[in-house]
Structures are given as structure tokens and as C-alpha cells.
Design an enzyme around this catalytic site. Sequence first.
Site, PDB file in Angstrom:
ATOM      1  N   LEU A  28       0.830  -1.209   0.000  1.00  0.00           N
ATOM      2  CA  LEU A  28       0.000   0.000   0.000  1.00  0.00           C
ATOM      3  C   LEU A  28       0.865   1.259   0.000  1.00  0.00           C
ATOM      4  CD1 LEU A  28      -2.463  -1.367   2.695  1.00  0.00           C
ATOM      5  CD2 LEU A  28      -2.825  -1.297   0.218  1.00  0.00           C
ATOM      6  N   PRO A  29       0.267   2.402  -0.366  1.00  0.00           N
ATOM      7  CA  PRO A  29       1.080   3.619  -0.503  1.00  0.00           C
ATOM      8  C   PRO A  29       1.740   4.110   0.788  1.00  0.00           C
ATOM      9  CG  PRO A  29      -1.029   3.876  -1.635  1.00  0.00           C
ATOM     10  CD  PRO A  29      -1.112   2.604  -0.854  1.00  0.00           C
TER      11      PRO A  29
ATOM     12  N   THR B 149       6.138   0.716   2.155  1.00  0.00           N
ATOM     13  CA  THR B 149       7.133   1.549   2.832  1.00  0.00           C
ATOM     14  C   THR B 149       6.363   2.553   3.680  1.00  0.00           C
ATOM     15  OG1 THR B 149       8.631   1.387   0.955  1.00  0.00           O
ATOM     16  CG2 THR B 149       9.061   3.149   2.537  1.00  0.00           C
TER      17      THR B 149
ATOM     18  N   LYS C 168      14.839   0.639   5.164  1.00  0.00           N
ATOM     19  CA  LYS C 168      14.349   1.117   3.854  1.00  0.00           C
ATOM     20  C   LYS C 168      14.416   2.646   3.759  1.00  0.00           C
ATOM     21  CE  LYS C 168      11.871   1.431   0.079  1.00  0.00           C
ATOM     22  NZ  LYS C 168      12.381   1.104  -1.229  1.00  0.00           N
TER      23      LYS C 168
ATOM     24  N   LYS D 103       7.658  11.181  -0.319  1.00  0.00           N
ATOM     25  CA  LYS D 103       7.105  10.563   0.906  1.00  0.00           C
ATOM     26  C   LYS D 103       8.235   9.923   1.729  1.00  0.00           C
ATOM     27  CE  LYS D 103       5.895   6.289   0.935  1.00  0.00           C
ATOM     28  NZ  LYS D 103       5.362   4.931   0.820  1.00  0.00           N
TER      29      LYS D 103
HETATM   30  P1  NAD Z   1       0.618   2.211  -6.156  1.00  0.00           P
HETATM   31  O1  NAD Z   1      -0.045   3.469  -5.788  1.00  0.00           O
HETATM   32  O2  NAD Z   1       0.852   1.892  -7.610  1.00  0.00           O
HETATM   33  O3  NAD Z   1      -0.190   0.957  -5.519  1.00  0.00           O
HETATM   34  C1  NAD Z   1      -0.777   0.972  -4.266  1.00  0.00           C
HETATM   35  C2  NAD Z   1      -2.160   0.370  -4.394  1.00  0.00           C
HETATM   36  O4  NAD Z   1      -2.757   0.275  -3.100  1.00  0.00           O
HETATM   37  C3  NAD Z   1      -3.100   1.212  -5.272  1.00  0.00           C
HETATM   38  O5  NAD Z   1      -3.581   0.421  -6.347  1.00  0.00           O
HETATM   39  C4  NAD Z   1      -4.203   1.629  -4.309  1.00  0.00           C
HETATM   40  O6  NAD Z   1      -5.482   1.712  -4.914  1.00  0.00           O
HETATM   41  C5  NAD Z   1      -4.143   0.509  -3.275  1.00  0.00           C
HETATM   42  N1  NAD Z   1      -4.744   0.841  -1.988  1.00  0.00           N
HETATM   43  C6  NAD Z   1      -4.618   1.975  -1.245  1.00  0.00           C
HETATM   44  N2  NAD Z   1      -5.322   1.873  -0.106  1.00  0.00           N
HETATM   45  C7  NAD Z   1      -5.908   0.650  -0.117  1.00  0.00           C
HETATM   46  C8  NAD Z   1      -6.761  -0.039   0.791  1.00  0.00           C
HETATM   47  N3  NAD Z   1      -7.157   0.522   1.929  1.00  0.00           N
HETATM   48  N4  NAD Z   1      -7.178  -1.278   0.463  1.00  0.00           N
HETATM   49  C9  NAD Z   1      -6.798  -1.842  -0.711  1.00  0.00           C
HETATM   50  N5  NAD Z   1      -5.986  -1.241  -1.615  1.00  0.00           N
HETATM   51  C10 NAD Z   1      -5.550  -0.011  -1.321  1.00  0.00           C
HETATM   52  O7  NAD Z   1       1.993   2.182  -5.357  1.00  0.00           O
HETATM   53  P2  NAD Z   1       3.277   1.268  -5.652  1.00  0.00           P
HETATM   54  O8  NAD Z   1       4.206   1.999  -6.560  1.00  0.00           O
HETATM   55  O9  NAD Z   1       2.814  -0.105  -6.004  1.00  0.00           O
HETATM   56  O10 NAD Z   1       3.968   1.298  -4.215  1.00  0.00           O
HETATM   57  C11 NAD Z   1       3.440   0.557  -3.125  1.00  0.00           C
HETATM   58  C12 NAD Z   1       4.413   0.649  -1.955  1.00  0.00           C
HETATM   59  O11 NAD Z   1       5.675   0.138  -2.352  1.00  0.00           O
HETATM   60  C13 NAD Z   1       4.659   2.084  -1.466  1.00  0.00           C
HETATM   61  O12 NAD Z   1       4.702   2.089  -0.063  1.00  0.00           O
HETATM   62  C14 NAD Z   1       5.992   2.448  -2.089  1.00  0.00           C
HETATM   63  O13 NAD Z   1       6.692   3.423  -1.326  1.00  0.00           O
HETATM   64  C15 NAD Z   1       6.689   1.103  -2.106  1.00  0.00           C
HETATM   65  N6  NAD Z   1       7.707   0.955  -3.146  1.00  0.00           N
HETATM   66  C16 NAD Z   1       7.428   1.314  -4.434  1.00  0.00           C
HETATM   67  C17 NAD Z   1       8.418   1.151  -5.395  1.00  0.00           C
HETATM   68  C18 NAD Z   1       8.167   1.536  -6.848  1.00  0.00           C
HETATM   69  O14 NAD Z   1       9.124   1.531  -7.646  1.00  0.00           O
HETATM   70  N7  NAD Z   1       6.948   1.848  -7.253  1.00  0.00           N
HETATM   71  C19 NAD Z   1       9.679   0.627  -5.054  1.00  0.00           C
HETATM   72  C20 NAD Z   1       9.909   0.242  -3.735  1.00  0.00           C
HETATM   73  C21 NAD Z   1       8.910   0.411  -2.790  1.00  0.00           C
END
Ligand code: NAD
Length: 305
Positions: free
Chosen positions: A67-68, A98, A173, A248
Site C-alpha cells: 500500500l502507498p 514503505t 528502507k 514521501k
Molecule cells: P501504487 O499506488 O501503484 O499501488 C498501491 C495500491 O494500493 C493502489 O492500487 C491503491 O489503490 C491501493 N490501496 C490503497 N489503499 C488501499 C486499501 N485501503 N485497500 C486496498 N488497496 C488499497 O503504489 P506502488 O508503486 O505499487 O507502491 C506501493 C508501496 O511500495 C509504497 O509504499 C511504495 O513506497 C513502495 N515501493 C514502491 C516502489 C516503486 O518503484 N513503485 C519501489 C519500492 C517500494
Amino acid sequence: MSEIVAFIGVGNMGSPMAENLIKAGKKVCVFDVSKEMLDKARERKFDIADSFENLLSRSPNIVITMLPAGKNSKKVYLGENGIINKVSKDCLLIDCSTIDIKTSVELGTKAKEKGIKMIDAPVSGGVMGAKNASLTFLVGGSREAFDSAKPILEIMGKNIFHAGDTGCGNGAKICNNMALGISMIGASEALMLAKRLNIDIKKVHEIMKNASGNSWPISVYPPLPGLKEGVPSNNKYRPGFSAGMMSKDLKLAIECAEEVKANTPLGSTANTIYDEFCKEGNSNKDFSAISKVVGGNAWDYEIDD
Ligand code: NAD
């Protein structure tokens, strides 16, 4: 009977991670609050739960969340209808989001009080790492919980580190991403200086890859186009890892640095630079687009609107 994995949050990272579990033969059921993401998951033939309650009613053996931010993890794990209150005691909880250390510790402690094993397991490696199952997992939690989770994490990643007790995965992280945010600005400054000096950027990039100025942004994720295939700078800076997510993570770093009185002058500067970039409407651009800020009027590359 095979284990049931409930996967919550199938965005940029969660979707390919869930797909790798499915490919490995796991029985995975997914849920996301976004209809768009659920439709995409349906197109990929994932088993979908049409509500959070429906997902938990399937008696999962493992719950993975991606999740975000901390507020999203709190929402799904805590409260009367939250995961911690609804799953059985032998269900393993893995939060790969994260998030801030405080929330992470709060969730881990609440799970422990209920006799449920939980780890924080944020990842490094980005969307490519999620797709290629080569993520690095930074795990916080008990040794026992770490050992239970390792086999499933190994399906999605290559390096699985036990960073320490609950919250240490997110702590590690946050430190890593503070260094990444700073080094992306450093790589951008060096390459844009080369451009202004009229030195062939490709040559400077090749030299830096083999010299002491090398870094992850130089060798793996260069911030300017034409230096490496398949990176966001070659795709109009579509993420990837968004500037909003980096902002963030830098805010999380600065918050905990203040708390423990750590001196992080470059982390603070990077935080300000990304924050302003996001406020100018660039949250959804890849974080390597920060090179635009550094480059000024010498930066003349394609960027998605
Ligand atoms: P994203 O926004 O693409 O995906 C997150 C998903 O969570 C979204 O589809 C959103 O609708 C869903 N969501 C939010 N609240 C929810 C809830 N209550 N119930 C169900 N679903 C819910 O984000 P992402 O890029 O996939 O990143 C996710 C996490 O991974 C973050 O914490 C980010 O910091 C971490 N991260 C991302 C990357 C990257 O390259 N994108 C790399 C390392 C870590």
C-alpha cells in the site's frame, strides 16, 4: 491443501508481485480499493475479491499488503474489521509497504498481542525488480516470523535481509531511500554539468560507471535518456518509482532523523528539492525526472504530461 494468500494493493508493485506468486503455483486472491486496478487484475486473470470483507472471509494463511503509506496500512490492519482482528492466529501477516516506523511498530505490536506473526517487509528494486522477482526485502520482526515468511518472499525476491525487530525493515528502507534520493540528484548534477561543458554525456556516463563517481542512479537508473534501455528516462519519465513516493520516503527520513537528532543536511536538501518538484505538479513523474530541476534550461528532454 495449498495455502491461500490474500494480496491487498495491486498497484505498480503489488500486481507483478502477486503475479509471481500465482506463477509459482500459490493460490492468490487479490483486492484493491481502486476499481481501475481491480479491472486490470481481472484482465490478468487474477482471482479477485470484490470487497475487503470478502477477501478476509476466505480464511487466508498469509496476508500480504503493498500500500502507498502508513495511513493505508493502519486502515486495513487495525480496527474491529481490520486484518489483525479478523484472521486466525496462525495467519502470517506481511506488510511490504514503505511506511513510517511508528506505524510499523504499532501494527507489529497489535498483531503480537493477538498472538499473530507479523513482519514489516518493504522492498527495494522497483517495478523491474517486482516483475523479475529480483526484489530485495528488508524485514523487521521476530526471527521466527522472518523464518516463516522467507519461503514466500523468495518467490518474489532475490535478497531477503533480516534487519532486526519490528519496524527495522522500514527503518532500513528509509535510510536506503534517503541515500537514493540524494544520489539521484548527484548523478543528475554531474551529467547536466557535462552537458553544459559540451562533453559527450554518453562518454561521461561510461566513464562514471567505471570510476569513483559510480552509483545506482548512474549504472542502473540513469536520469537522462539515451544512456540505458528500459529505464523511465527513456520512456518520457513515466514511473517507475514516482517523485511523489520518493518525496514521501524523504519526509519519513527527515521525521525520524529529527526524532533521534541525526544530522542529515543532504537528506533535508533532497527533501526540499523533491517536495517543490511535486508541488509543481510532478508527483506522478518518475523520480529521475528531478534532473529537470537540476538541468534548468539545458534540460531539453521529453517528459509525459
Ligand atoms: P501504487 O499506488 O501503484 O499501488 C498501491 C495500491 O494500493 C493502489 O492500487 C491503491 O489503490 C491501493 N490501496 C490503497 N489503499 C488501499 C486499501 N485501503 N485497500 C486496498 N488497496 C488499497 O503504489 P506502488 O508503486 O505499487 O507502491 C506501493 C508501496 O511500495 C509504497 O509504499 C511504495 O513506497 C513502495 N515501493 C514502491 C516502489 C516503486 O518503484 N513503485 C519501489 C519500492 C517500494
